[in-house]
Motif scaffolding. Sequence first.
Motif, mmCIF file in Angstrom:
data_model
loop_
_atom_site.group_PDB
_atom_site.id
_atom_site.type_symbol
_atom_site.label_atom_id
_atom_site.label_comp_id
_atom_site.label_asym_id
_atom_site.label_seq_id
_atom_site.Cartn_x
_atom_site.Cartn_y
_atom_site.Cartn_z
ATOM 1 N N MET A 1 0.858 -1.184 0.000
ATOM 2 C CA MET A 1 0.000 0.000 0.000
ATOM 3 C C MET A 1 0.892 1.230 0.000
ATOM 4 O O MET A 1 1.739 1.405 0.868
ATOM 5 N N ARG B 1 0.736 5.232 0.103
ATOM 6 C CA ARG B 1 -0.068 6.397 0.445
ATOM 7 C C ARG B 1 -1.551 6.041 0.589
ATOM 8 O O ARG B 1 -2.146 5.463 -0.281
ATOM 9 N N THR C 1 -5.016 5.811 3.789
ATOM 10 C CA THR C 1 -5.438 5.752 5.187
ATOM 11 C C THR C 1 -6.321 4.542 5.409
ATOM 12 O O THR C 1 -7.205 4.251 4.605
ATOM 13 N N LEU D 1 4.022 -1.067 3.757
ATOM 14 C CA LEU D 1 3.237 0.160 3.901
ATOM 15 C C LEU D 1 4.171 1.356 3.732
ATOM 16 O O LEU D 1 5.148 1.490 4.466
ATOM 17 N N VAL E 1 1.558 5.467 4.796
ATOM 18 C CA VAL E 1 0.190 5.043 5.121
ATOM 19 C C VAL E 1 -0.111 5.427 6.560
ATOM 20 O O VAL E 1 0.738 5.292 7.444
ATOM 21 N N ALA F 1 5.063 5.366 7.585
ATOM 22 C CA ALA F 1 3.726 4.984 8.042
ATOM 23 C C ALA F 1 3.503 5.532 9.451
ATOM 24 O O ALA F 1 4.444 5.782 10.199
#
Length: 83
Positions: free
Chosen positions: A13, A15, A17, A40, A43, A72
Motif C-alpha cells: 500500500m 499512500r 489511510t 506500507l 500510510v 507509516a
Amino acid sequence: MVRGNSYPIMLEMLRGTITGCSSAESGGGIWAADKSHVVLVDVQIDACQATGEHQDGGGIHVDGASLTMSGARLRGPQWRRRR
C-alpha cells in the motif's frame, strides 16, 4: 486480513489511510499471517482496534509474516472509560 492458507500473500500500500476498523480477533486494521508480506509506504492507520478476547494488534497484528513500514503512522482511537 492478509492471510495465505498454503501460499504467501503480498500486500503493498502506497499512500492512503486505513481508519475506524475493528476486529473481534487480532488485527483491527491489518492481520498479516502465514508467511505473507506487507509493505506500507506513507500510510496512516488511525483509530483501529481489536475488541475481543484476543486483543492483539489494534492497528496491525503480525503472526508469522513480514512487515515493512516507511513513513507509516499509527494513531490510536479515542478511548472512553466504561462506568
